[in-house]
Enzyme design. Structure first.
Site, PDB file in Angstrom:
ATOM      1  N   ALA A  65       0.852  -1.181   0.000  1.00 28.03           N
ATOM      2  CA  ALA A  65       0.000   0.000   0.000  1.00 28.03           C
ATOM      3  C   ALA A  65       0.892   1.237   0.000  1.00 28.03           C
ATOM      4  CB  ALA A  65      -0.899  -0.017   1.229  1.00 28.03           C
ATOM      5  N   GLY A 108       0.738  -5.018   0.851  1.00 28.78           N
ATOM      6  CA  GLY A 108      -0.443  -5.107  -0.006  1.00 28.78           C
ATOM      7  C   GLY A 108      -0.164  -5.834  -1.311  1.00 28.78           C
ATOM      8  N   GLU A 111      -0.580  -9.344  -0.447  1.00 31.82           N
ATOM      9  CA  GLU A 111      -2.015  -9.593  -0.227  1.00 31.82           C
ATOM     10  C   GLU A 111      -2.770  -9.630  -1.559  1.00 31.82           C
ATOM     11  OE1 GLU A 111      -1.885  -6.382   2.585  1.00 31.82           O
ATOM     12  OE2 GLU A 111      -2.686  -7.637   4.172  1.00 31.82           O
ATOM     13  N   GLU A 131       4.890  -4.952   7.128  1.00 33.22           N
ATOM     14  CA  GLU A 131       4.211  -3.852   7.823  1.00 33.22           C
ATOM     15  C   GLU A 131       4.724  -3.624   9.237  1.00 33.22           C
ATOM     16  OE1 GLU A 131       2.725  -6.250   6.094  1.00 33.22           O
ATOM     17  OE2 GLU A 131       1.170  -5.401   4.794  1.00 33.22           O
TER      18      GLU A 131
HETATM   19  N1  CAA Z   1       4.580   3.321  -0.622  1.00 30.46           N
HETATM   20  C1  CAA Z   1       5.018   4.508  -1.111  1.00 30.46           C
HETATM   21  N2  CAA Z   1       6.213   4.666  -1.720  1.00 30.46           N
HETATM   22  C2  CAA Z   1       6.996   3.581  -1.847  1.00 30.46           C
HETATM   23  C3  CAA Z   1       6.615   2.308  -1.366  1.00 30.46           C
HETATM   24  C4  CAA Z   1       5.343   2.204  -0.734  1.00 30.46           C
HETATM   25  N3  CAA Z   1       4.873   1.034  -0.268  1.00 30.46           N
HETATM   26  N4  CAA Z   1       7.603   1.430  -1.630  1.00 30.46           N
HETATM   27  C5  CAA Z   1       8.576   2.130  -2.257  1.00 30.46           C
HETATM   28  N5  CAA Z   1       8.213   3.425  -2.392  1.00 30.46           N
HETATM   29  C6  CAA Z   1       8.980   4.506  -3.025  1.00 30.46           C
HETATM   30  C7  CAA Z   1      10.203   4.895  -2.226  1.00 30.46           C
HETATM   31  O1  CAA Z   1       9.867   5.809  -1.194  1.00 30.46           O
HETATM   32  C8  CAA Z   1      11.086   5.519  -3.287  1.00 30.46           C
HETATM   33  O2  CAA Z   1      10.625   6.818  -3.540  1.00 30.46           O
HETATM   34  P1  CAA Z   1      11.698   8.011  -3.832  1.00 30.46           P
HETATM   35  O3  CAA Z   1      12.362   7.612  -5.124  1.00 30.46           O
HETATM   36  O4  CAA Z   1      10.858   9.219  -3.955  1.00 30.46           O
HETATM   37  O5  CAA Z   1      12.641   8.000  -2.686  1.00 30.46           O
HETATM   38  C9  CAA Z   1      10.753   4.682  -4.532  1.00 30.46           C
HETATM   39  O6  CAA Z   1       9.506   4.043  -4.264  1.00 30.46           O
HETATM   40  C10 CAA Z   1      11.776   3.619  -4.803  1.00 30.46           C
HETATM   41  O7  CAA Z   1      11.939   2.858  -3.607  1.00 30.46           O
HETATM   42  P2  CAA Z   1      13.379   2.480  -3.019  1.00 30.46           P
HETATM   43  O8  CAA Z   1      14.374   3.566  -3.322  1.00 30.46           O
HETATM   44  O9  CAA Z   1      13.195   2.120  -1.583  1.00 30.46           O
HETATM   45  O10 CAA Z   1      13.713   1.195  -3.907  1.00 30.46           O
HETATM   46  P3  CAA Z   1      14.579  -0.057  -3.516  1.00 30.46           P
HETATM   47  O11 CAA Z   1      14.713  -0.856  -4.767  1.00 30.46           O
HETATM   48  O12 CAA Z   1      15.836   0.343  -2.811  1.00 30.46           O
HETATM   49  O13 CAA Z   1      13.689  -0.878  -2.442  1.00 30.46           O
HETATM   50  C11 CAA Z   1      11.639  -1.863  -1.589  1.00 30.46           C
HETATM   51  C12 CAA Z   1      12.460  -1.427  -2.833  1.00 30.46           C
HETATM   52  C13 CAA Z   1      12.395  -2.995  -0.864  1.00 30.46           C
HETATM   53  C14 CAA Z   1      10.323  -2.350  -2.103  1.00 30.46           C
HETATM   54  C15 CAA Z   1      11.493  -0.677  -0.626  1.00 30.46           C
HETATM   55  O14 CAA Z   1      11.058   0.458  -1.361  1.00 30.46           O
HETATM   56  C16 CAA Z   1      10.507  -0.912   0.484  1.00 30.46           C
HETATM   57  O15 CAA Z   1      10.845  -1.529   1.468  1.00 30.46           O
HETATM   58  N6  CAA Z   1       9.260  -0.405   0.316  1.00 30.46           N
HETATM   59  C17 CAA Z   1       8.224  -0.498   1.340  1.00 30.46           C
HETATM   60  C18 CAA Z   1       7.618  -1.874   1.431  1.00 30.46           C
HETATM   61  C19 CAA Z   1       6.559  -1.907   2.506  1.00 30.46           C
HETATM   62  O16 CAA Z   1       6.806  -1.602   3.647  1.00 30.46           O
HETATM   63  N7  CAA Z   1       5.332  -2.313   2.122  1.00 30.46           N
HETATM   64  C20 CAA Z   1       4.191  -2.368   3.026  1.00 30.46           C
HETATM   65  C21 CAA Z   1       3.344  -1.136   2.896  1.00 30.46           C
HETATM   66  S1  CAA Z   1       2.008  -1.041   4.070  1.00 30.46           S
HETATM   67  C22 CAA Z   1       0.845  -2.129   3.478  1.00 30.46           C
HETATM   68  O17 CAA Z   1       0.976  -2.681   2.416  1.00 30.46           O
HETATM   69  C23 CAA Z   1      -0.384  -2.333   4.352  1.00 30.46           C
HETATM   70  C24 CAA Z   1      -1.318  -3.377   3.861  1.00 30.46           C
HETATM   71  O18 CAA Z   1      -1.544  -4.361   4.532  1.00 30.46           O
HETATM   72  C25 CAA Z   1      -2.065  -3.214   2.616  1.00 30.46           C
END
Ligand code: CAA
Length: 257
Positions: A65, A108, A111, A131
């Site tokens: 998400a 998400g 999911e 999360e």
């Molecule tokens: N939401 C918003 N922005 C996100 C995102 C997310 N879930 N995941 C990545 N991005 C953004 C980053 O902030 C970054 O933006 P900027 O370029 O502006 O800095 C861009 O995407 C690229 O991301 P990274 O530089 O981090 O890329 P990476 O290749 O180094 O890493 C990743 C990739 C491992 C997926 C890492 O981005 C990450 O850990 N993302 C978050 C994953 C996460 O926590 N997901 C759970 C979300 S909450 C949820 O899903 C609740 C639910 O139950 C539905």
């Protein structure tokens, strides 16, 4: 239909949806989910579409998400926004959804993958529910679907550490059907979707519904549902065609009637 965050196309009788928000690793914001759900429902209502293929990019199926959209929210605004309610509509799609998953399928994204019916993964897939690292928990079915899929102890480990598992591990735990090199996973998933799209459409939909019943209902209720679906298919022309073709030793031609 013009969408901002998904791309769609049709190949033979397969509706293809590609998540397309590369700048944020396909993070699922409200608009993307709204577009995805609307398009899936449109495809589900189109009799020429007999399977849906859902994919992202080779780098990411979806990174979860959209964190930016939630970071400043409060409990009451989250409650009334009820952003995950729309996901229930995805679980009501009656044609099979085949997911072609590569790279990150997190939060998400995991999911959403678990909402699909068959999952073909690339060797690069990393699947998890991170999360906990954000101080929250899965909200779109993760604690329920992942636990049913991989069992309690593995689900606990994944959700309490936030660590993703590899595609091979996901295969071992029955979370994905097949793991293939990144160069071929999408084509294999498309081939499988096309194969399913040639089967008798009414039987396909009722098999999907009956299998989903097995997840939420007791055995006796599921058996009764299955039996009624089985009898119902004898009202279809495809049942006559399928059985006649077997007897005549030829390939059946299913029409959906
Ligand atoms: N939401 C918003 N922005 C996100 C995102 C997310 N879930 N995941 C990545 N991005 C953004 C980053 O902030 C970054 O933006 P900027 O370029 O502006 O800095 C861009 O995407 C690229 O991301 P990274 O530089 O981090 O890329 P990476 O290749 O180094 O890493 C990743 C990739 C491992 C997926 C890492 O981005 C990450 O850990 N993302 C978050 C994953 C996460 O926590 N997901 C759970 C979300 S909450 C949820 O899903 C609740 C639910 O139950 C539905």
């Amino acid at each position: 239909m013009q969408y901002q965050y998904i791309q769609t196309e049709c190949e033979d009788n397969v509706g293809i949806i590609r998540l397309n928000r590369p700048e944020v690793v396909n993070a699922l914001n409200l608009k993307l989910i709204d577009e995805l759900t609307s398009e899936m429902e449109r495809m589900d209502g189109d009799p020429s579409i007999r399977a849906i293929l859902l994919t992202g990019s080779d780098k990411a199926f979806a990174a979860g998400a959209d964190i930016n959209e939630m970071a400043e929210e409060g409990a009451i605004s989250m409650l009334w926004r009820d952003q995950f309610a729309v996901w229930d509509r995805i679980s009501r799609i009656s044609v099979p959804i085949i997911a072609a998953v590569s790279g990150y399928a997190l939060g998400g994204g995991c999911e959403l993958m678990m909402n699909c019916d068959i999952v073909i993964a690339s060797e690069t897939a990393r699947i998890g529910q991170p999360e906990i690292n954000l101080g929250v928990m899965p909200g779109a079915g993760g604690t329920q679907r992942l636990t049913k899929a991989v069992g309690k102890v593995k689900a606990m480990e994944m959700m309490l550490t936030g660590d993703p598992i590899t595609a091979e591990e996901a295969l071992q735990y029955g979370l994905v059907n097949k793991v293939l090199p990144v160069e071929v996973y999408y084509q294999e998933a498309l081939k499988l979707a096309k194969r399913i799209s040639l089967q008798a459409p009414n039987a396909v939909r009722l098999i999907k519904q009956s299998v989903l019943k097995a997840q939420d209902h007791r055995l006796a209720e599921g058996m009764e549902y299955e039996r009624n679906c089985f009898y119902l298919l004898f009202a279809s022309e495809d049942q006559k065609e399928g059985m006649k073709a077997f007897i005549e030793k030829r390939k059946p031609k299913f029409t959906g009637r």
